[in-house]
Design an enzyme around this catalytic site. Structure first.
Site, PDB file in Angstrom:
ATOM      1  N   SER A  96       0.813  -1.208   0.000  1.00 49.39           N
ATOM      2  CA  SER A  96       0.000   0.000   0.000  1.00 49.39           C
ATOM      3  C   SER A  96       0.849   1.262   0.000  1.00 49.39           C
ATOM      4  CB  SER A  96      -0.919   0.004   1.232  1.00 49.39           C
ATOM      5  OG  SER A  96      -0.158  -0.094   2.421  1.00 49.39           O
TER       6      SER A  96
ATOM      7  N   HIS B 126      -2.251  -2.840  -5.858  1.00 46.15           N
ATOM      8  CA  HIS B 126      -2.753  -2.502  -4.525  1.00 46.15           C
ATOM      9  C   HIS B 126      -4.270  -2.701  -4.480  1.00 46.15           C
ATOM     10  CE1 HIS B 126      -3.570   0.766  -1.276  1.00 46.15           C
ATOM     11  NE2 HIS B 126      -3.593  -0.454  -0.769  1.00 46.15           N
TER      12      HIS B 126
ATOM     13  N   GLU C  19      -5.322  -0.233  -7.484  1.00 47.64           N
ATOM     14  CA  GLU C  19      -4.330   0.787  -7.803  1.00 47.64           C
ATOM     15  C   GLU C  19      -3.101   0.073  -8.374  1.00 47.64           C
ATOM     16  OE1 GLU C  19      -3.320   4.769  -5.256  1.00 47.64           O
ATOM     17  OE2 GLU C  19      -3.013   2.866  -4.241  1.00 47.64           O
TER      18      GLU C  19
ATOM     19  N   ASN D  80      -3.504   6.375  -0.513  1.00 50.57           N
ATOM     20  CA  ASN D  80      -2.936   6.579   0.820  1.00 50.57           C
ATOM     21  C   ASN D  80      -2.209   7.908   0.957  1.00 50.57           C
ATOM     22  OD1 ASN D  80      -3.871   4.328   2.194  1.00 50.57           O
ATOM     23  ND2 ASN D  80      -2.241   3.013   1.418  1.00 50.57           N
TER      24      ASN D  80
END
Length: 300
Positions: free
Chosen positions: A123, A144, A156, A194
Site C-alpha cells: 500500500s 494494490h 491501484e 494513501n
C-alpha cells in the site's frame, strides 16, 4: 511474457484477509490458484472464508452454484514457495515491511519461470526498490487491492521505474478481468489513495489527541458532514493502526515533510497492541476489553 489472456495460473502469497480475497477473485475469474502460507491454520481459515464468501454470492443470486464449486476447486493450498515455479503471475500480500518483501522477491526471482510477472499488494512501499532486488525489474509491478478485495471495486496499479508496457497492459487487463476498476499511480510514496487518506486519518488522531472532540464526534462529523461511509478513526481501526502507522512513516521518510509525521497517540496505540478490529480493540473496542488505558492529551 505473460499477457492477460495467458494468465492462467496465479500464485498468491499470504493467506490473511487480503490474500484470501485476492485468491477468491482469481479463482472466480477462471484461474488456477496456488495459495501459499507457511501456517496451515491460516490456510484452513482462508479456505473456509473463501467458501463462505462464494456461497453468500450464491444465496444472493449473484453466482451460480456450479460456478461457486468450480471456483473453490481451482484453489490449491501450498506451504513452500518452490511450488510457484509454473505460475504466470505472483501476487504477494505479506507483511508491509520492505526488507521482508525484498527477501521474498529475491526468492521468487530464482524460482518462478522467466516469463512470470511478480506483483506486490503493497500500500506504500516503492515498487522500484522491490524490483531492484530481482533480475527482472521490467516484470515487477504493484497491484494494490483494497480491503476486502472481493467487495472493493478499486485496484491501484503502480509502475516501477523499469516496469514494461507489456507487463502493465497485461496486469491492467487481468485486473479488469477480475472485475476491478483500475487507476494507475507513478511510484511515489503512498501512491494515490494513501497519499490523500493517511494524512486525513493522522489529522483525526491529532484532533482526538489534542482534545478537539471525542472520537464519536470526529467520526460523525466526517460521516455526516462529508458523506463518508465511516469516520476516519473507525476506518483506521478497520485498516489496522499498525498499517496506518507504517504508511505514514513511509510518507514521512519518502517525502521529507513533517506534515506526515505520525501523531503520538497513533504511535502509542500501536505500541500498546491496540491495532484495531483485527485485535478486538483500537480507537474503539470490538468485544475485547483493552488492557491499556490511553487517553487524549487534554485528559492526561
Amino acid at each position: 511474457m505473460a499477457t492477460a489472456g495467458k494468465i492462467a495460473a496465479v500464485g498468491v502469497i499470504g493467506a490473511g484477509q487480503m490474500g484470501s480475497g485476492i485468491a477468491q477473485l482469481a479463482a472466480a475469474a477462471g484461474c488456477a490458484v496456488l495459495l501459499l502460507d507457511s501456517d496451515p491454520a491460516a490456510l484452513s481459515r482462508a479456505v473456509a472464508s473463501i467458501s463462505a464468501s462464494l456461497r453468500r454470492l450464491v444465496a444472493k443470486g449473484q453466482l451460480y452454484q456450479a460456478a461457486c464449486e468450480d471456483s473453490i476447486k481451482r484453489i490449491r493450498c501450498v506451504s513452500r514457495v518452490q511450488e510457484l515455479g509454473d505460475v504466470d503471475l505472483v501476487i504477494e500480500a505479506i507483511v508491509e515491511v520492505e526488507d521482508v518483501k525484498k527477501k521474498l522477491f529475491v526468492e521468487l526471482d530464482g524460482i518462478t519461470k522467466p516469463s512470470a510477472i511478480l506483483a506486490s499488494n503493497t500500500s506504500s512501499i516503492s515498487i522500484t526498490r522491490l524490483a531492484s532486488a530481482t533480475k527482472r525489474p521490467s516484470q515487477v509491478i504493484g497491484m494494490h487491492f483494497f480491503n476486502p478485495p472481493p467487495i472493493m471495486k478499486l485496484i491501484e496499479i503502480i509502475r516501477g521505474a523499469d516496469t514494461s508496457e507489456d507487463v502493465f497492459s497485461a496486469v491492467k487487463s487481468f485486473s479488469e478481468r477480475i472485475g476491478k476498476t483500475v487507476i494507475c499511480s507513478q511510484d511515489y510514496p503512498g501512491f494515490i489513495v494513501n497519499r490523500i487518506l493517511m494524512p486525513m486519518i493522522n489529522e483525526a488522531f491529532w484532533a482526538l489527541y489534542t482534545g478537539v472532540a471525542t472520537k464519536e464526534d470526529i467520526d460523525t462529523g466526517m460521516k455526516l458532514g462529508t458523506n463518508h461511509p465511516m469516520g476516519p478513526l473507525q476506518l483506521a481501526d478497520f485498516i489496522g493502526l499498525d498499517v496506518c502507522l507504517s504508511v505514514l512513516r513511509v510518507l514521512h521518510n519518502g517525502l521529507g515533510d513533517n506534515k506526515y509525521s505520525p501523531c503520538p497517540l497513533l504511535v502509542q496505540y500501536v505500541d500498546a497492541g491496540r491495532l484495531g478490529k483485527k485485535r478486538g480493540v483500537g480507537v474503539y473496542s470490538y468485544g475485547q476489553r483493552s488492557t491499556t488505558s490511553i487517553k487524549p492529551k487534554s485528559s492526561l
